[in-house]
Design an enzyme around this catalytic site. Structure first.
Site, mmCIF file in Angstrom:
data_model
loop_
_atom_site.group_PDB
_atom_site.id
_atom_site.type_symbol
_atom_site.label_atom_id
_atom_site.label_comp_id
_atom_site.label_asym_id
_atom_site.label_seq_id
_atom_site.Cartn_x
_atom_site.Cartn_y
_atom_site.Cartn_z
ATOM 1 N N ARG A 190 0.838 -1.217 -0.130
ATOM 2 C CA ARG A 190 -0.103 0.070 0.046
ATOM 3 C C ARG A 190 0.941 1.175 0.027
ATOM 4 N NH1 ARG A 190 -2.353 -3.640 3.465
ATOM 5 N NH2 ARG A 190 -4.398 -4.521 2.813
ATOM 6 N N LYS B 76 -2.976 -1.821 7.975
ATOM 7 C CA LYS B 76 -4.457 -1.852 7.901
ATOM 8 C C LYS B 76 -5.182 -2.935 8.674
ATOM 9 C CE LYS B 76 -8.225 -1.778 4.704
ATOM 10 N NZ LYS B 76 -8.750 -1.860 3.232
ATOM 11 N N HIS C 193 -2.227 2.864 -5.425
ATOM 12 C CA HIS C 193 -2.834 1.587 -5.026
ATOM 13 C C HIS C 193 -3.029 0.870 -6.164
ATOM 14 C CE1 HIS C 193 -5.491 -1.142 -2.881
ATOM 15 N NE2 HIS C 193 -5.265 -0.104 -1.520
ATOM 16 N N ARG D 184 -1.031 -2.400 -6.995
ATOM 17 C CA ARG D 184 -1.473 -3.647 -6.114
ATOM 18 C C ARG D 184 -2.469 -4.592 -7.150
ATOM 19 N NH1 ARG D 184 -1.193 -4.299 -0.636
ATOM 20 N NH2 ARG D 184 -3.229 -4.953 -0.681
ATOM 21 N N HIS E 172 -4.104 -9.669 2.178
ATOM 22 C CA HIS E 172 -5.490 -9.880 2.234
ATOM 23 C C HIS E 172 -5.608 -11.355 2.738
ATOM 24 C CE1 HIS E 172 -6.154 -7.100 -1.393
ATOM 25 N NE2 HIS E 172 -6.104 -6.399 -0.526
ATOM 26 N N TYR F 296 -3.159 -15.701 10.997
ATOM 27 C CA TYR F 296 -2.069 -14.996 10.318
ATOM 28 C C TYR F 296 -0.793 -15.118 11.020
ATOM 29 C CZ TYR F 296 0.554 -11.600 7.543
ATOM 30 O OH TYR F 296 1.284 -11.078 6.485
#
Length: 412
Positions: free
Chosen positions: A254, A281, A343, A346, A369, A378
């Site tokens: 990002r 994020k 962006h 991406r 993501h 994660y």
């Protein structure tokens, strides 16, 4: 007029205005406990004589006499007294009325949409990055609070919210309108789950508003991508911005993650970039494998800005990162306004990697993501070895694109 010449009460405004001051302050009865106080300097004000709950007499100031703003004429002062008399406590005390009024005013202040919104912001702030927090409260203070902030939140109807959001759309900030709608919907959810509201007036409004534009994620077609890469390599202005654009195109991160990065996050010897949770994020660490081309670019950038903590220090204040539009403005200078954003790189990376046979889970992990829930547990090193290979392939692929010698070959 001397006070001894008054012949009729309540006093006419001509009498009130012409009453002369004495050497000492005096009060002149107008009627029903209302007095005009006249000071030696000639200033005049209204006072009401009333009885406290314990039976003692006292004075309540109502305001200054006059016909200007924040002043009371005789008729206005008498109306105010009547309102106070109508709202007195059962024991006839006006003090109870004053206290009740203060309580009501305090409750009204706590029931405004702005008060509820700031409470919501306080509960969410600790889960956001500094940039997200600033953008969120800034949007509310700029767009919502001046229009609806002082209103009791339970009194604002769905139609009023619809009109407010449509007015925002008319200014051309469709994406910002969508974000503001989402914020306000969450704010009402807070009131609803805490028992302070029975419904959410923003529920379902998105069906009747413009859809979120893809402009902020705009990207060129794959056919146009080689020309864009060559334009970036030849960017004639700030060399650090040129390097930043190349890194953005190569790493699929990002724009804010790169723009706000500090040198301490990088280990160029092991070819890794560890983005801390507070800058992500999803508020969790993310490990980015660095292809050899990226390491070379970072070493070049270090020669330019390595004496500062940040990769892209601001011009006026080197302790803060450069403007959040720095990469977007550079793309505009290259002639890609509305066609390519930071962006958007991406999306291009995702498309190229998926179309060339790379595992979608590896691509999604690289883009950070990750699905929520058990399957989305994660770890910053998820698929790291596979991603190292994938991102080195991607960097090599971009070099071939820019050179114009790519051979179309799908990976198995």
């Amino acid at each position: 007029m001397k006070r001894g010449e008054i012949k009729k009460r309540p006093m006419a405004d001509t009498v009130l205005a012409s009453l002369e001051a004495d050497a000492k302050e005096y009060r002149e009865l107008d009627g029903d406990g209302l007095y005009l106080r006249v000071k030696p300097d000639g200033s005049k004000s209204w006072q009401l004589r009333y009885k406290k709950p314990g039976g003692q007499w006292s004075w309540l100031g109502l305001g200054s006499y006059g016909k200007g703003e924040h002043q009371l004429t005789g008729e206005q002062a008498r109306k105010k007294v009547r309102e106070l008399r109508d709202a007195t406590a059962k024991d006839g005390s006006l003090l109870a009325t004053k206290q009740a009024k203060k309580t009501a005013e305090a409750e009204a202040a706590n029931n405004t949409f702005e008060h509820l919104a700031r409470e919501w912001y306080g509960t969410k702030r600790k889960t956001w990055s500094d940039g997200t927090a600033v953008r969120t409260i800034g949007a509310l203070e700029k767009h919502v609070f001046p229009v609806l902030g002082k209103r009791p939140y339970t009194s604002i109807t769905p139609m009023e919210w619809m009109q407010f959001l449509r007015d925002m759309e008319q200014t051309g900030i469709v994406e910002q309108t969508s974000r503001v709608r989402g914020m306000c919907r969450e704010i009402y959810d807070l009131a609803r789950v805490t028992g302070r509201a029975t419904h959410n007036p923003l529920e379902g409004l998105h069906k009747f508003l413009l859809t979120k534009p893809v402009e902020n994620f705009a990207h060129v077609s794959l056919d146009e991508f080689p020309a864009l890469l060559r334009a970036i390599q030849a960017y004639p202005h700030a060399p650090d911005v040129r390097i930043g654009l190349r890194l953005l195109s190569m790493l699929a991160c990002r724009p804010s993650e790169l723009r706000e990065a500090s040198w301490k996050e990088f280990d160029l010897d092991t070819c890794q970039w560890l983005i801390p949770a507070e800058r992500m994020k999803r508020r969790r660490e993310h490990l980015v494998p660095l292809p050899t081309q990226a390491v070379a670019l970072l070493r070049e950038l270090h020669n330019l800005t390595g004496s500062y903590p940040l990769l892209f220090p601001g011009r006026g204040n080197t302790t803060k990162a450069r403007s959040n539009t720095v990469f977007l403005m550079a793309l505009r200078r290259l002639g890609y306004e509305g066609r390519q954003t930071g962006h958007g790189f991406r999306h291009l990376a995702s498309t190229i990697l998926n179309e060339n046979g790379f595992d979608s889970q590896h691509v999604e992990a690289q883009l950070s993501h990750v699905k929520e829930g058990v399957r989305g547990v994660y770890d910053k090193s998820t698929y790291l070895e596979q991603r190292k290979v994938m991102m080195q392939w991607y960097a090599d692929y971009l070099d071939k694109l820019a050179a114009g010698n790519v051979v179309e070959l799908k990976r198995a």
